[in-house]
Design a protein around this motif. Structure first.
Motif, PDB file in Angstrom:
ATOM      1  N   GLU A   2       0.836  -1.192   0.000  1.00 38.47           N
ATOM      2  CA  GLU A   2       0.000   0.000   0.000  1.00 38.47           C
ATOM      3  C   GLU A   2       0.874   1.248   0.000  1.00 38.47           C
ATOM      4  O   GLU A   2       1.849   1.351   0.745  1.00 38.47           O
ATOM      5  N   PHE A   3       0.536   2.213  -0.860  1.00 36.05           N
ATOM      6  CA  PHE A   3       1.281   3.455  -0.935  1.00 36.05           C
ATOM      7  C   PHE A   3       0.709   4.484   0.025  1.00 36.05           C
ATOM      8  O   PHE A   3      -0.495   4.501   0.293  1.00 36.05           O
ATOM      9  N   ILE A   4       1.580   5.339   0.510  1.00 39.52           N
ATOM     10  CA  ILE A   4       1.159   6.461   1.342  1.00 39.52           C
ATOM     11  C   ILE A   4       0.633   7.537   0.405  1.00 39.52           C
ATOM     12  O   ILE A   4       1.265   7.842  -0.614  1.00 39.52           O
ATOM     13  N   ASP A   5      -0.488   8.133   0.721  1.00 37.65           N
ATOM     14  CA  ASP A   5      -1.054   9.181  -0.132  1.00 37.65           C
ATOM     15  C   ASP A   5      -0.417  10.524   0.235  1.00 37.65           C
ATOM     16  O   ASP A   5      -0.966  11.311   1.005  1.00 37.65           O
ATOM     17  N   ILE A   6       0.768  10.744  -0.317  1.00 39.38           N
ATOM     18  CA  ILE A   6       1.517  11.964  -0.024  1.00 39.38           C
ATOM     19  C   ILE A   6       0.757  13.189  -0.522  1.00 39.38           C
ATOM     20  O   ILE A   6       0.764  14.234   0.121  1.00 39.38           O
ATOM     21  N   GLY A   7       0.089  13.046  -1.657  1.00 44.54           N
ATOM     22  CA  GLY A   7      -0.687  14.157  -2.205  1.00 44.54           C
ATOM     23  C   GLY A   7      -1.745  14.653  -1.228  1.00 44.54           C
ATOM     24  O   GLY A   7      -1.942  15.856  -1.065  1.00 44.54           O
ATOM     25  N   ASN A   9      -1.580  14.368   1.982  1.00 47.53           N
ATOM     26  CA  ASN A   9      -0.873  15.028   3.082  1.00 47.53           C
ATOM     27  C   ASN A   9      -0.445  16.441   2.697  1.00 47.53           C
ATOM     28  O   ASN A   9      -0.528  17.363   3.505  1.00 47.53           O
ATOM     29  N   ILE A  10      -0.007  16.617   1.462  1.00 48.01           N
ATOM     30  CA  ILE A  10       0.357  17.948   0.976  1.00 48.01           C
ATOM     31  C   ILE A  10      -0.863  18.866   1.030  1.00 48.01           C
ATOM     32  O   ILE A  10      -0.803  19.990   1.510  1.00 48.01           O
ATOM     33  N   LEU A  60      10.142  16.372   6.701  1.00 43.99           N
ATOM     34  CA  LEU A  60       9.824  15.418   5.644  1.00 43.99           C
ATOM     35  C   LEU A  60       8.898  14.316   6.147  1.00 43.99           C
ATOM     36  O   LEU A  60       7.988  13.882   5.439  1.00 43.99           O
ATOM     37  N   THR A  61       9.077  13.889   7.373  1.00 46.70           N
ATOM     38  CA  THR A  61       8.261  12.808   7.935  1.00 46.70           C
ATOM     39  C   THR A  61       6.776  13.178   8.034  1.00 46.70           C
ATOM     40  O   THR A  61       5.922  12.302   8.057  1.00 46.70           O
ATOM     41  N   LYS A  62       6.461  14.462   8.090  1.00 48.83           N
ATOM     42  CA  LYS A  62       5.058  14.868   8.178  1.00 48.83           C
ATOM     43  C   LYS A  62       4.334  14.631   6.854  1.00 48.83           C
ATOM     44  O   LYS A  62       3.108  14.520   6.823  1.00 48.83           O
ATOM     45  N   LEU A  63       5.083  14.550   5.762  1.00 54.78           N
ATOM     46  CA  LEU A  63       4.475  14.280   4.458  1.00 54.78           C
ATOM     47  C   LEU A  63       4.195  12.798   4.263  1.00 54.78           C
ATOM     48  O   LEU A  63       3.390  12.414   3.425  1.00 54.78           O
ATOM     49  N   LEU A  64       4.889  11.976   5.037  1.00 53.17           N
ATOM     50  CA  LEU A  64       4.769  10.519   4.863  1.00 53.17           C
ATOM     51  C   LEU A  64       3.701   9.914   5.728  1.00 53.17           C
ATOM     52  O   LEU A  64       3.301  10.379   6.709  1.00 53.17           O
TER      53      LEU A  64
END
Length: 64
Positions: A2-7, A9-10, A60-64
């Motif tokens: 499963e991918f993290i939805d970075i978008g 989070n942005i 950076l960790t807040k985006l992940l």
């Protein structure tokens, strides 16, 4: 896998900071259209994530 939805989070961080795509793009040195692409993408390169975290002023960790 499963991918993290970075978008997502942005988008969330932008909303918290009341930062529109045009302002974000200007600070990142890119176009508002590119910001929209970043927000839709779940697979972003590390150097792009570093730029985004720097512009948003978050670790950076807040985006992940």
């Amino acid at each position: 896998m499963e991918f993290i939805d970075i978008g997502a989070n942005i988008k969330k961080i932008q909303k918290e900071q009341a930062m529109c795509n045009a302002d974000f793009a200007r600070l990142a040195g890119t176009s508002p259209q590119q910001v929209i692409r970043w927000r839709k993408n779940k697979n972003i390169k590390l150097h792009t994530l570093q730029l985004i975290s720097r512009v948003l002023g978050v670790p950076l960790t807040k985006l992940l």
